[in-house]
Design a protein around this motif. Structure first.
Motif, PDB file in Angstrom:
ATOM      1  N   PRO A   7      59.570  25.260  49.088  1.00 17.15           N
ATOM      2  CA  PRO A   7      58.399  25.486  48.226  1.00 17.15           C
ATOM      3  C   PRO A   7      57.109  25.733  49.006  1.00 17.15           C
ATOM      4  CG  PRO A   7      59.736  23.714  47.346  1.00 17.15           C
ATOM      5  CD  PRO A   7      60.299  24.029  48.693  1.00 17.15           C
ATOM      6  N   ASP A   8      56.897  25.004  50.101  1.00 17.40           N
ATOM      7  CA  ASP A   8      55.696  25.238  50.910  1.00 17.40           C
ATOM      8  C   ASP A   8      55.751  26.595  51.595  1.00 17.40           C
ATOM      9  OD1 ASP A   8      54.555  22.820  50.231  1.00 17.40           O
ATOM     10  OD2 ASP A   8      55.285  21.762  52.008  1.00 17.40           O
ATOM     11  N   SER A  50      58.918  28.893  41.848  1.00 23.39           N
ATOM     12  CA  SER A  50      57.747  28.021  41.805  1.00 23.39           C
ATOM     13  C   SER A  50      57.628  27.256  40.499  1.00 23.39           C
ATOM     14  CB  SER A  50      56.471  28.855  42.022  1.00 23.39           C
ATOM     15  OG  SER A  50      56.310  29.807  40.973  1.00 23.39           O
ATOM     16  N   VAL A  93      60.670  24.036  42.030  1.00 24.25           N
ATOM     17  CA  VAL A  93      59.605  23.047  42.213  1.00 24.25           C
ATOM     18  C   VAL A  93      59.541  22.120  41.009  1.00 24.25           C
ATOM     19  CG1 VAL A  93      57.111  22.739  42.501  1.00 24.25           C
ATOM     20  CG2 VAL A  93      58.289  24.581  43.712  1.00 24.25           C
ATOM     21  N   ARG A  98      59.688  18.705  45.925  1.00 22.29           N
ATOM     22  CA  ARG A  98      58.297  18.634  46.362  1.00 22.29           C
ATOM     23  C   ARG A  98      58.049  17.278  47.016  1.00 22.29           C
ATOM     24  NH1 ARG A  98      57.397  19.172  40.268  1.00 22.29           N
ATOM     25  NH2 ARG A  98      57.264  17.061  39.457  1.00 22.29           N
ATOM     26  N   GLU A  99      57.067  17.289  47.925  1.00 21.94           N
ATOM     27  CA  GLU A  99      56.642  16.070  48.613  1.00 21.94           C
ATOM     28  C   GLU A  99      57.811  15.358  49.279  1.00 21.94           C
ATOM     29  OE1 GLU A  99      54.665  13.859  45.583  1.00 21.94           O
ATOM     30  OE2 GLU A  99      52.896  15.167  45.578  1.00 21.94           O
TER      31      GLU A  99
END
Length: 279
Positions: free
Chosen positions: A152-153, A216, A238, A261-262
Motif C-alpha cells: 500500500p505504501d 487502495s 487497504v 496497513r500499519e
C-alpha cells in the motif's frame, strides 16, 4: 485525452478557529466513457479520463468478453463533442480481429453504471460469476508478509492524482518481490483495476501468474472477480473485504489480504502462500 483534474470554487469553514477561507480547489474529473465493440455499445461507466484504451481492453478481458488483447485489432476515440463544442473523447470504439467474436454479451444491468459501481444492478449474481480460464488455485507463488505489508505504501507513491485531489482510487500489479509492474488511478476502484490489467495485457499474455493485485480501497466481489479472470493469485486491499469477496477468493483459490496497513495483515483465504513472519 480529457483533463484528469479541474479547478472549482470552494468555501472552507474551520469552526474551531472561526475561519472562512474562499479559494479554488482541485478536484478529480468524472466523465462518462462509452465502450463500443464493432459499433455496438457494451458499457458506459463514469471514469477519470486517461488510459481509456487500457480501461476498454481491461473491461473486455475481466468481463470475459474477449480472451486476449490480440482479440482486439484496433481501438480509437470517437471525437464526440461537448456542450461547448470541444471534443470530449468519451467514446472508445474497439474493432475485433478477423474471425473473432465476443465470447459473451455485455452483462445485463438494471440501472446505469457509476464510478462506484462494479456489479451494481446486475440482473443476477450468477451473471457476474464469470468463469476464469486459468487455474489460479494452482499458482505456486509465495509472497513474504513484509512484501504484502509494504505494497500500500509503494502504491501511494504512484498516486499523483490522489495527492492533488484526494478523490481517486488506485490499483497496481506487483511481482512477488513487491516491485510494481504498473499502476493506474481512477474515480472508480473497478475502473482502476480494469486499467491496470488492460495496460499489462497489452504488453504480455494473460494469465498474470505470480503477481499481486493491490487496491487502495476495499476488496469487493468485482475486484476479486477481475483478479480471477486475469489469473492473478493474490489480492491486497487497504480496506475491508466483503463476504462475497471472501467467498469468491476461497472458491477461486486466490489469497485475499485485507486491512493491510500499519504493518498489519488480515488473510481471509489461501494463507499458505504467505509464510509466517519471523518471531
Amino acid at each position: 485525452m480529457g483533463r484528469v483534474t479541474t479547478r472549482v470554487p470552494r468555501t472552507r469553514m474551520d469552526l474551531g478557529r472561526a475561519v472562512v477561507d474562499r479559494r479554488p480547489d482541485t478536484v478529480a474529473v468524472e466523465e462518462p466513457l462509452e465502450v463500443r465493440v464493432d459499433g455496438s455499445s457494451v458499457t458506459t461507466t463514469m471514469r477519470t479520463p486517461g488510459d481509456d484504451f487500457d480501461l476498454a481492453l481491461g473491461h473486455l478481458l475481466t468481463e470475459g468478453m474477449v480472451a486476449s488483447a490480440h482479440d482486439v485489432a484496433t481501438m480509437m476515440h470517437c471525437t464526440d463533442v461537448g456542450p461547448d463544442g470541444s471534443p470530449t473523447f468519451n467514446v472508445v470504439e474497439a474493432a475485433l480481429s478477423p474471425g473473432v467474436s465476443l465470447l459473451r454479451p455485455a452483462r445485463e444491468r438494471t440501472e446505469s453504471m457509476t464510478s462506484a459501481c462494479g456489479v451494481c444492478g446486475s440482473a443476477s449474481l450468477d451473471a457476474v460469476r464469470t468463469a476464469s480460464r486459468f487455474d489460479v488455485a494452482a499458482d505456486a507463488v509465495r509472497v513474504e508478509a513484509s512484501v504484502l505489508a509494504g505494497l500500500p505504501d509503494a502504491l501511494r507513491t504512484h498516486q499523483a492524482t490522489f495527492e492533488r485531489t484526494g478523490g481517486v482510487h488506485a490499483a497496481g500489479v506487483a511481482d512477488a518481490d513487491g516491485t510494481l509492474l504498473a499502476v493506474r488511478e481512477d474515480v472508480g476502484r473497478h475502473n482502476a483495476v480494469d486499467k491496470v490489467i488492460g495496460g499489462l495485457a497489452r504488453e504480455r499474455e494473460l494469465p498474470l501468474s505470480g503477481t499481486v493485485l493491490v487496491v487502495s480501497a476495499r476488496a469487493s466481489f468485482e475486484i476479486v472477480q477481475k483478479a480471477a479472470v486475469a489469473g492473478i493469485p493474490v489480492v491486497v486491499a487497504v480496506g475491508a473485504a466483503t463476504s462475497l469477496a471472501v467467498e469468491l477468493a476461497a472458491d477461486a483459490g486466490i489469497t485475499l489480504a485485507a486491512f493491510v496497513r500499519e504493518g498489519r495483515i488480515s488473510l481471509y483465504s489461501r494463507p499458505d502462500r504467505v509464510p509466517d513472519p519471523p518471531a
